[in-house]
Design a protein around this motif. Sequence first.
Motif, short mmCIF file in Angstrom:
data_model
loop_
_atom_site.label_atom_id
_atom_site.label_comp_id
_atom_site.label_asym_id
_atom_site.label_seq_id
_atom_site.Cartn_x
_atom_site.Cartn_y
_atom_site.Cartn_z
N ALA A 85 9.59 13.39 1.16
CA ALA A 85 9.84 14.14 2.41
C ALA A 85 10.62 13.29 3.40
O ALA A 85 11.44 13.80 4.17
N VAL A 86 10.38 11.98 3.38
CA VAL A 86 11.10 11.07 4.27
C VAL A 86 12.56 10.97 3.84
O VAL A 86 13.47 10.99 4.68
N ALA A 87 12.79 10.91 2.53
CA ALA A 87 14.16 10.82 2.02
C ALA A 87 14.96 12.07 2.40
O ALA A 87 16.09 11.97 2.89
N VAL B 36 7.49 18.66 4.09
CA VAL B 36 8.87 18.35 4.46
C VAL B 36 9.15 18.83 5.88
O VAL B 36 9.75 18.10 6.69
N ASP B 37 8.68 20.04 6.22
CA ASP B 37 8.91 20.56 7.57
C ASP B 37 8.15 19.75 8.62
O ASP B 37 8.66 19.54 9.73
N LYS B 110 18.68 18.29 16.31
CA LYS B 110 19.10 19.69 16.23
C LYS B 110 19.08 20.16 14.78
O LYS B 110 18.58 21.24 14.47
N ARG B 111 19.61 19.32 13.89
CA ARG B 111 19.63 19.70 12.46
C ARG B 111 18.22 19.82 11.88
O ARG B 111 17.99 20.58 10.96
N LEU B 112 17.29 19.04 12.41
CA LEU B 112 15.93 19.02 11.85
C LEU B 112 15.05 20.12 12.43
O LEU B 112 13.90 20.25 12.04
N SER B 113 15.60 20.92 13.34
CA SER B 113 14.80 21.96 13.99
C SER B 113 15.34 23.35 13.65
O SER B 113 16.51 23.51 13.32
N ASN B 114 14.49 24.37 13.76
CA ASN B 114 14.93 25.76 13.59
C ASN B 114 15.57 26.28 14.87
O ASN B 114 16.43 27.14 14.85
N GLU B 115 15.07 25.78 16.01
CA GLU B 115 15.62 26.21 17.30
C GLU B 115 15.88 24.97 18.13
O GLU B 115 15.13 24.00 18.06
#
Lengths: 129, 134
Positions: A85-87, B36-37, B110-115
């Motif tokens: 998940a970190v990768a 992952v989320d 920003k890329r790691l978020s939905n909003e």
Amino acid sequence: MDRIPILKFGNALLVTIQVDMHDQLATALEEDLTSKIVSHNARGVLIDISALDVVDSFIGRMLDNIAAVSRILDADTVVVGMRPAVAITLVELGLSLTGVKTALNVERGMAMIHDRLAGSEADDADDED
Amino acid sequence: MPTTRTERVGIKVSDDVVRVRQITRAFALEVGLSLVDQTKIVTASSELARNTLDYGGGGEVTAEIVEQGGRRGVRLTFDDKGPGIADIEQALKDGFTSGRGMGLGLGGAKRLSNEFSIVSEPGLGTKITIARWK
């Protein structure tokens, strides 16, 4: 101030990061490792991040810096144990750690360092002929 | 949008960035985000908390568990009274940095978020809101 312990393991240094590091702790580790590479004459650095559930851009940059500095000091850095998940998150963040060698676990990482050392010792032997 | 849980954390020293990560993780777990989320929103929170500290001169984050149309999510609002961002478009570009970072913080978050939303007024401060939905 807290410090991350650095163990000597043959001619390599072993660091296991087991705490959620704040930024100063990460910076201190970078400095400590750099001086220990020189004082212990280390040829390899193994950084185990299997306990880290997050690697953000600051810690990513620390890993990149350690790899770059150790390369200049003739030591190989291998980062081992990154969680899947970190990768995934690191790549999406935009950090692909191109300058950092990685291995799935400590055994494989240690093998990478030993392989390189065996290779350079063979070169040294050739030079003597 | 109903809020079921709220927590405020001040961001004044670098240890607070660690606390923001921990609270974000606890909220993400409570909402039931995938591993992952969880990792994505925690990483985004770390980037934004550091920005609040380094560029905003400190501030606070409000973490919330929110519900909308039967979905649950984690929403984080970072607030500082710092110098503000003059050119938001430029600040969102990868590689843009005015400090010691790699310039991945804002665009990466920003890329790691939905909003993602950002309101900034030069001289008055910056407010950034991100959310990740289950």
